[in-house]
Design a protein around this motif. Sequence first.
Motif, PDB file in Angstrom:
ATOM      1  N   TYR A  21       0.808  -1.212   0.000  1.00 52.33           N
ATOM      2  CA  TYR A  21       0.000   0.000   0.000  1.00 52.33           C
ATOM      3  C   TYR A  21       0.846   1.268   0.000  1.00 52.33           C
ATOM      4  CZ  TYR A  21      -3.375   3.572   0.947  1.00 52.33           C
ATOM      5  OH  TYR A  21      -4.121   4.717   0.851  1.00 52.33           O
ATOM      6  N   ASP A  22       1.938   1.288   0.729  1.00 53.71           N
ATOM      7  CA  ASP A  22       2.785   2.482   0.728  1.00 53.71           C
ATOM      8  C   ASP A  22       3.279   2.804  -0.677  1.00 53.71           C
ATOM      9  OD1 ASP A  22       2.453   2.749   3.425  1.00 53.71           O
ATOM     10  OD2 ASP A  22       4.419   1.945   3.980  1.00 53.71           O
ATOM     11  N   GLU A  23       3.565   1.761  -1.447  1.00 56.33           N
ATOM     12  CA  GLU A  23       4.026   1.969  -2.817  1.00 56.33           C
ATOM     13  C   GLU A  23       2.878   2.464  -3.698  1.00 56.33           C
ATOM     14  OE1 GLU A  23       6.421   1.936  -6.311  1.00 56.33           O
ATOM     15  OE2 GLU A  23       6.813   2.127  -4.162  1.00 56.33           O
ATOM     16  N   GLN A  24       1.671   1.941  -3.499  1.00 57.28           N
ATOM     17  CA  GLN A  24       0.499   2.440  -4.226  1.00 57.28           C
ATOM     18  C   GLN A  24       0.334   3.938  -3.996  1.00 57.28           C
ATOM     19  OE1 GLN A  24      -3.261   0.416  -3.741  1.00 57.28           O
ATOM     20  NE2 GLN A  24      -2.280  -1.553  -3.355  1.00 57.28           N
ATOM     21  N   LEU A  25       0.416   4.334  -2.733  1.00 59.69           N
ATOM     22  CA  LEU A  25       0.206   5.737  -2.375  1.00 59.69           C
ATOM     23  C   LEU A  25       1.275   6.619  -3.023  1.00 59.69           C
ATOM     24  CD1 LEU A  25      -1.858   7.203  -0.531  1.00 59.69           C
ATOM     25  CD2 LEU A  25      -0.108   7.177   1.255  1.00 59.69           C
ATOM     26  N   ARG A  26       2.512   6.155  -2.989  1.00 55.41           N
ATOM     27  CA  ARG A  26       3.609   6.938  -3.578  1.00 55.41           C
ATOM     28  C   ARG A  26       3.408   7.082  -5.086  1.00 55.41           C
ATOM     29  NH1 ARG A  26       7.710   6.530  -6.588  1.00 55.41           N
ATOM     30  NH2 ARG A  26       7.436   4.292  -6.897  1.00 55.41           N
ATOM     31  N   ARG A  27       3.048   5.988  -5.754  1.00 51.67           N
ATOM     32  CA  ARG A  27       2.850   6.027  -7.210  1.00 51.67           C
ATOM     33  C   ARG A  27       1.751   7.011  -7.594  1.00 51.67           C
ATOM     34  NH1 ARG A  27       2.595  -0.218  -9.409  1.00 51.67           N
ATOM     35  NH2 ARG A  27       4.572  -0.977  -8.560  1.00 51.67           N
ATOM     36  N   LYS A  28       0.652   6.945  -6.881  1.00 51.95           N
ATOM     37  CA  LYS A  28      -0.469   7.818  -7.238  1.00 51.95           C
ATOM     38  C   LYS A  28      -0.154   9.282  -6.962  1.00 51.95           C
ATOM     39  CE  LYS A  28      -3.866   5.041  -5.443  1.00 51.95           C
ATOM     40  NZ  LYS A  28      -5.257   4.597  -5.162  1.00 51.95           N
ATOM     41  N   ASP A  29       0.489   9.539  -5.840  1.00 56.07           N
ATOM     42  CA  ASP A  29       0.862  10.909  -5.526  1.00 56.07           C
ATOM     43  C   ASP A  29       1.838  11.451  -6.569  1.00 56.07           C
ATOM     44  OD1 ASP A  29       0.659  13.163  -3.708  1.00 56.07           O
ATOM     45  OD2 ASP A  29       2.720  12.730  -3.122  1.00 56.07           O
ATOM     46  N   ASP A  30       2.804  10.638  -6.964  1.00 58.34           N
ATOM     47  CA  ASP A  30       3.760  11.062  -7.998  1.00 58.34           C
ATOM     48  C   ASP A  30       3.051  11.329  -9.317  1.00 58.34           C
ATOM     49  OD1 ASP A  30       5.834  10.868  -6.231  1.00 58.34           O
ATOM     50  OD2 ASP A  30       6.632   8.985  -7.019  1.00 58.34           O
ATOM     51  N   ALA A  31       2.107  10.452  -9.688  1.00 58.38           N
ATOM     52  CA  ALA A  31       1.401  10.614 -10.959  1.00 58.38           C
ATOM     53  C   ALA A  31       0.583  11.897 -10.987  1.00 58.38           C
ATOM     54  CB  ALA A  31       0.496   9.404 -11.212  1.00 58.38           C
ATOM     55  N   VAL A  32      -0.087  12.202  -9.882  1.00 61.22           N
ATOM     56  CA  VAL A  32      -0.892  13.418  -9.814  1.00 61.22           C
ATOM     57  C   VAL A  32       0.006  14.654  -9.869  1.00 61.22           C
ATOM     58  CG1 VAL A  32      -2.398  14.763  -8.323  1.00 61.22           C
ATOM     59  CG2 VAL A  32      -2.832  12.331  -8.638  1.00 61.22           C
ATOM     60  N   ARG A  33       1.118  14.612  -9.157  1.00 65.12           N
ATOM     61  CA  ARG A  33       2.034  15.756  -9.167  1.00 65.12           C
ATOM     62  C   ARG A  33       2.622  15.978 -10.567  1.00 65.12           C
ATOM     63  NH1 ARG A  33       5.018  16.848  -3.561  1.00 65.12           N
ATOM     64  NH2 ARG A  33       3.515  15.957  -2.102  1.00 65.12           N
ATOM     65  N   ARG A  34       2.947  14.899 -11.264  1.00 67.16           N
ATOM     66  CA  ARG A  34       3.467  15.035 -12.625  1.00 67.16           C
ATOM     67  C   ARG A  34       2.416  15.633 -13.548  1.00 67.16           C
ATOM     68  NH1 ARG A  34       5.517   9.850 -11.677  1.00 67.16           N
ATOM     69  NH2 ARG A  34       3.907   8.953 -13.024  1.00 67.16           N
ATOM     70  N   ALA A  35       1.178  15.183 -13.407  1.00 71.44           N
ATOM     71  CA  ALA A  35       0.102  15.679 -14.271  1.00 71.44           C
ATOM     72  C   ALA A  35      -0.108  17.180 -14.092  1.00 71.44           C
ATOM     73  CB  ALA A  35      -1.196  14.928 -13.993  1.00 71.44           C
ATOM     74  N   LEU A  36       0.149  17.676 -12.881  1.00 76.03           N
ATOM     75  CA  LEU A  36      -0.094  19.088 -12.580  1.00 76.03           C
ATOM     76  C   LEU A  36       1.197  19.894 -12.454  1.00 76.03           C
ATOM     77  CD1 LEU A  36      -2.959  18.712  -9.931  1.00 76.03           C
ATOM     78  CD2 LEU A  36      -3.161  19.015 -12.399  1.00 76.03           C
ATOM     79  N   ALA A  37       2.306  19.324 -12.911  1.00 69.95           N
ATOM     80  CA  ALA A  37       3.617  19.970 -12.724  1.00 69.95           C
ATOM     81  C   ALA A  37       3.689  21.347 -13.359  1.00 69.95           C
ATOM     82  CB  ALA A  37       4.715  19.070 -13.293  1.00 69.95           C
ATOM     83  N   ASP A  38       2.976  21.559 -14.461  1.00 69.36           N
ATOM     84  CA  ASP A  38       3.046  22.853 -15.150  1.00 69.36           C
ATOM     85  C   ASP A  38       2.222  23.935 -14.469  1.00 69.36           C
ATOM     86  OD1 ASP A  38       4.715  21.761 -17.049  1.00 69.36           O
ATOM     87  OD2 ASP A  38       3.109  21.363 -18.494  1.00 69.36           O
ATOM     88  N   VAL A  39       1.346  23.545 -13.548  1.00 72.57           N
ATOM     89  CA  VAL A  39       0.445  24.534 -12.946  1.00 72.57           C
ATOM     90  C   VAL A  39       0.538  24.598 -11.424  1.00 72.57           C
ATOM     91  CG1 VAL A  39      -1.238  24.551 -14.828  1.00 72.57           C
ATOM     92  CG2 VAL A  39      -1.432  22.824 -13.027  1.00 72.57           C
ATOM     93  N   ALA A  40       1.199  23.608 -10.807  1.00 70.33           N
ATOM     94  CA  ALA A  40       1.287  23.580  -9.339  1.00 70.33           C
ATOM     95  C   ALA A  40       2.735  23.420  -8.919  1.00 70.33           C
ATOM     96  CB  ALA A  40       0.439  22.435  -8.779  1.00 70.33           C
TER      97      ALA A  40
END
Length: 372
Positions: A21-40
Amino acid sequence: MQCDYFDSARCRSCTLMGVPYDEQLRRKDDAVRRALADVADHDAWSPPFASREAGFRNKAKLAVGGTISQPTLGIMDRQGTGIDLRGCGLYEAGLGAVLPRLGEFVTQAAIAPYHLGTRRGELKNLLVTHSPDGELMVRFVLRSQEAVSRIRKHLPDLRRGLPQLRVASANILPEHKAVLEGDLEIPLTDDESLPMRLDEVTLHLRPQSFFQTNTAVAEGLYAQAQQWCAEVDGTYIWDLYCGVGGFGLHLAATDRRVTGIETSPEAVASARLSAVDRPGRLEFFAQDAVAFARARKAPDLVVVNPPRRGIGDLTGWIEASSVATVLYSSCNAQSLAVDLSRMPSMRVTRARMFDMFPQTNHHEVLVLLQRR
């Protein structure tokens, strides 16, 4: 989390099953941050909000297959064969415990499961919601009204076996198509709403209104919204795409006016019922959000919680308006990124990923936008 259904390949809905689960959480958080990297910016992000990895779902959406004497409650395979998933480990304990009795009720009331191949039978889906107080809403999604009288006849016996059953209804879906429910809802109990008691707000869910699948994470989402919005100015709030009013009801205060807008009349009826005991001026209307916004003077703060496709044309209105602050809750970081790129006058000052759906790649992300 270990799952026999996944290991035996009977169900592969949980695409991250077996990943720690810790790896799931890290992956999803990283994916969301990458998706919004240009605006956040990096500094805008708070640590992800974690969930229980099992036993978190307050809702079961069960396709019904098999036969009257041996119904299956779960999913359908490609051949239209029912796969029984009553032992799914994602369900809250109180929800999973009642599913065997509901399977027995299908047999008792002689409700023929709908067969995808022959297009015969009556019962298509069972939709079951479990409240924090242990109460239940059960909806029978039927092809026609043929079985309604038998359900009514045997419902008292079901309620004796399940005294926590508060709301029951029959939903009629005559069309052969891949949707969960139809438009017609027939109440089968005196109570027509299920109270969902959160930290300080009780939301009243009517059968066709939406509530987040993960109660504990929904509480965290609303608490975060309260905290962020307490730090910004504004006494007039619009809650657009408000559903049953979760955000607006949590942001209500004696010195605030909140207007909620939602296209679903059932959701608006739920929100109005929930608003009775909340402070401040609360009002909810069944309207289109974009049309509503274009016809009125802008408020201080706009909350949006749209479907996966995002807010679309509303971005243009926000960009051209005087709105100082926007709180945006999204279940799709990709569409959120597109919407944010269309509002260059707004900058992301706060952002956080909420793990509403463990064992899958799905997520919820909350961002606070303030005008530059």
